[in-house]
Design a protein around this motif. Structure first.
Motif, short mmCIF file in Angstrom:
data_model
loop_
_atom_site.label_atom_id
_atom_site.label_comp_id
_atom_site.label_asym_id
_atom_site.label_seq_id
_atom_site.Cartn_x
_atom_site.Cartn_y
_atom_site.Cartn_z
N TYR A 1 37.85 31.79 49.60
CA TYR A 1 38.19 32.44 48.30
C TYR A 1 36.92 33.79 48.18
N HIS A 2 37.47 34.91 47.34
CA HIS A 2 36.84 35.40 47.22
C HIS A 2 35.51 35.60 45.92
N LEU A 3 34.64 35.54 46.07
CA LEU A 3 33.81 36.31 44.67
C LEU A 3 33.86 37.67 44.93
N ARG A 4 34.00 37.97 44.44
CA ARG A 4 33.83 40.25 44.02
C ARG A 4 33.00 39.82 43.35
N LEU A 5 32.21 39.72 41.99
CA LEU A 5 31.02 39.67 41.78
C LEU A 5 29.74 39.41 42.48
N ASP A 6 29.54 38.77 42.93
CA ASP A 6 29.00 38.32 44.14
C ASP A 6 29.03 39.03 45.20
N TRP A 7 29.65 39.16 45.30
CA TRP A 7 29.69 40.63 47.07
C TRP A 7 29.29 41.53 46.09
N LEU B 1 43.96 36.48 39.33
CA LEU B 1 44.54 35.78 37.50
C LEU B 1 42.69 35.57 37.94
N GLN B 2 42.20 35.01 38.11
CA GLN B 2 40.73 34.75 37.86
C GLN B 2 39.86 35.69 37.32
N GLN B 3 39.60 37.07 38.14
CA GLN B 3 38.64 37.50 38.51
C GLN B 3 38.99 38.97 37.82
N PHE B 4 40.24 39.59 38.04
CA PHE B 4 40.72 40.67 37.63
C PHE B 4 40.46 41.94 36.84
N ARG B 5 41.00 40.38 35.33
CA ARG B 5 40.69 41.83 34.26
C ARG B 5 39.26 41.98 33.25
N PRO B 6 38.57 40.38 33.76
CA PRO B 6 37.09 40.89 33.08
C PRO B 6 36.41 41.94 34.01
N LEU B 7 36.58 42.30 35.26
CA LEU B 7 36.25 43.38 36.24
C LEU B 7 36.59 44.45 36.30
N LEU B 8 37.84 44.91 35.91
CA LEU B 8 39.05 45.93 35.93
C LEU B 8 40.24 46.13 34.85
#
Length: 484
Positions: free
Chosen positions: A388-394, A32-39
Motif C-alpha cells: 500500500y502507498h501512503l501518498r501524503l507520508d511520502w 478510493l481512500q486517498q484521492f479525494r482529500p488529496l486531489l
C-alpha cells in the motif's frame, strides 16, 4: 506457430496476470481512500485546477472532460472489481480477447488517475504498473499458449528495471561505489518498516556485502534473462530473493512486489516443477491448448513492434552518462526508464506538524499530529504498509528534503488542519484534538536517527531526535490566507 508459442511458460503467465491484477487492487483501493482529500473537489491539489492549465494531449485522462468526486469513486470501484476478477482468473477462462479487455479497462482507468495525480502520483512505480498492465493484457487466456513476443517484452522490462536501478546508483552517488550506502539508507529511506532499525544496526562489513550483492543483482544478473530456460530462471530467482530482502527492510509501496511478479515471467514451467517438487507439490499435467487465432497473433505482433520502436528512448537513456531516473517518454507511460535511489540521503530530517488551541502561540502547549507511516513519535514502532502507498507520508519525506514542489500542497494542508477537515484528518494516524479545530498550527524540523541498542534499553525510544528549527511558524487562518 512454434516461433510464437511459449508452451513452457504457462505458470509464468498465470502468475504475471494474477500478480499484476493484485497490485491493481491495491492501487485502486488507495484511489478510493486517498484521492479525494488529496486531489478531489476540495483536495490539496484539485484536479480541476490542473486540467484547466494542462491540455489533454499532454496528460490524457477521463477526468479532463469532467471531474467529480463521485466519478473518481466509480473509477476506483470499477478498477477494484475488474482487477479482482483477474486475480481469481475468471477472464482468463474465456477467449484471449476477454483478459485483454479487462486489463485494457484497468490501464485506461489507472492512466486517467496517474495523469492528473501531479506530485502525489509522480512515482516510478506508477509508470511501472501502467506498463506491466499494458503488457499483461496481451498474454492471452487459458485457451491459447503464452505468446513468446509478450514474454520477451516482459523480460526486457525487468532488465530495464534492474539495470536502470543499478546504473543510476553507480553514476549518481559515491556511497554506492565505495559500498557505504547502507550505512545510511535504512535510516534515511522515505518510510522505514518495523525491521528497518534492526537492518540499520547490522555490522558495517555486512552492509558493504549487501551493497556489493545489490550491484551484482542489478548490473550482472539481469543479463541472464537473455538466456531462456534454467539460466533465466536462476537469474529471476536471485532477483526475487533480493526483492524479498528489500520488502523486509523498508516500505517502497508496490515497487518490490511488482518486480517480483514481473521476474516470475522468466521462470519456466520446468523450473517451477523442480522447485515445487522439492517441497512435495505436484503441479500435474498441463492441459492442451489450441492454436491462437489469427487476429490475436496480428495484434500481439503489432504491439511488440510498437514496444520495440518505443524502446529506443529508454535504451538511449541507459547508455547515457546523464541517465534520467523514472522517466516516461510519452503520455501513455509505455516503455519507460526506471531507477531508484540514485543518491543516498546521509541524514534524516522530519517535518513535525503541531497544533494548539491556546490563544497565545508564544506561550502555548503544542500537540503533534501523528502520520501513519512517517516517523513522529520516537517510541512508535514503524508499521509495514507496503504494498500500500501512503501518498501524503511520502510527500512529507520529499518536503523535508527541501522539495519546493511539495509546498504547493503543504500550505493548503495546514489550512485543512485549521478547519479540522474530516477527510484530511482520516489520512493521519492521530488527531490530537479529536476532531476539534486548533487555533494555530506550525511545522517544525527535527533530525531523526535510530536509537542505538543502549539508548533503546535506557529510554524505550526507537528514534532519537534533535530540533533543527521551523519550516512554518505559528499560523492561524488570517496568516494562512497571506501565505496562499
Amino acid at each position: 506457430m512454434e516461433w510464437f508459442d511459449a508452451d513452457g511458460y504457462t505458470l509464468a503467465r498465470a502468475l504475471v496476470q494474477r500478480g499484476v491484477a493484485a497490485v491493481h487492487v491495491v492501487a485502486f483501493v488507495a484511489v478510493l481512500q486517498q484521492f479525494r482529500p488529496l486531489l478531489g473537489e476540495r483536495g490539496l491539489l484539485p484536479v480541476r485546477a490542473f486540467t484547466a492549465r494542462v491540455p489533454f494531449r499532454a496528460s490524457p485522462s477521463l477526468f479532463h472532460r469532467w471531474y467529480s468526486d463521485r466519478l473518481v469513486v466509480l473509477v476506483g470501484w470499477v478498477g477494484v472489481v475488474v482487477a479482482l476478477t483477474l486475480v481469481v482468473g475468471l477472464p482468463q477462462q474465456g477467449p484471449p480477447w476477454l483478459p485483454l479487455l479487462a486489463f485494457a479497462v484497468l490501464w485506461v482507468l489507472y492512466l486517467s488517475v496517474v495523469n492528473v495525480g501531479q506530485v502525489f502520483y509522480g512515482f516510478g512505480w506508477e509508470s511501472l504498473l501502467l506498463e506491466a498492465g499494458f503488457l499483461a493484457a496481451f498474454l492471452g487466456s487459458d485457451d491459447v499458449p503464452p505468446p513468446l513476443p509478450v514474454l520477451v517484452l516482459l523480460w526486457w522490462l525487468v532488465l530495464r528495471l534492474e539495470l536502470g536501478a543499478g546504473l543510476i546508483k553507480m553514476r549518481g552517488d559515491r556511497a554506492w561505489r565505495d559500498l557505504t550506502a547502507l550505512y545510511y539508507h535504512h535510516e534515511t529511506q522515505p518510510m522505514p518498516g518495523p525491521l528497518s532499525r534492526l537492518f540499520h544496526l547490522l555490522p558495517r562489513p555486512l552492509h558493504r556485502v549487501e551493497v556489493l550483492a545489490n550491484h551484482v543483482t542489478q548490473l550482472v544478473v539481469p543479463f541472464g534473462l537473455l538466456v531462456p530456460g534454467p539460466v533465466a530462471s536462476t537469474a529471476a530467482a536471485i532477483m526475487i530473493a533480493t526483492q524479498l530482502w528489500l520488502v523486509l527492510s523498508g516500505n517502497f509501496a508496490w515497487l518490490n512486489w511488482l518486480t517480483i511478479v514481473l521476474a516470475c515471467s522468466a521462470i519456466d514451467d520446468a523450473s517451477w516443477r523442480w522447485a515445487l517438487g522439492l517441497v512435495g507439490v505436484d503441479l500435474g499435467p498441463v492441459a492442451p491448448v489450441g492454436d491462437p487465432p489469427a487476429w490475436y497473433v496480428v495484434v500481439v505482433l503489432a504491439v511488440a513492434a510498437l514496444c520495440v520502436w518505443l524502446s529506443r528512448h529508454p535504451l538511449r537513456n541507459l547508455l547515457s552518462r546523464h541517465q534520467a531516473m523514472n522517466a516516461s517518454f510519452n503520455a501513455l507511460h509505455l516503455v519507460n526508464a526506471y531507477g531508484a535511489f540514485g543518491s543516498v540521503t546521509r541524514r534524516r530530517t522530519e517535518v513535525v506538524v503541531e497544533g494548539t488551541r491556546d490563544a497565545d502561540p508564544g506561550a502555548a502547549t503544542w500537540l503533534e499530529y501523528e502520520f501513519r507511516g512517517k516517523p513522529t513519535d520516537v517510541r512508535r514502532l514503524p508499521r509495514q504498509y507496503a504494498p500500500y502507498h501512503l501518498r501524503l507520508d511520502w510527500g512529507m519525506w520529499f518536503l523535508a528534503l527541501g522539495s519546493s514542489s511539495q509546498l504547493r500542497w503543504f500550505v493548503p494542508f495546514l489550512g485543512r488542519l485549521l478547519d479540522a477537515d474530516g477527510p484530511t484528518l482520516r489520512l493521519l494516524a492521530h488527531d490530537p484534538f479529536d476532531g476539534a479545530p486548533p487555533r494555530w498550527v506550525r511545522a517544525r524540523l527535527y533530525r531523526y536517527r535510530f536509537a542505538t541498542r543502549e539508548q533503546r534499553r535506557a529510554t524505550g525510544q526507537r528514534w532519537v531526535r534533535e530540533a533543527e528549527g521551523l519550516l512554518v511558524d505559528a499560523t492561524d487562518r488570517a496568516r494562512l490566507a497571506r501565505l496562499q
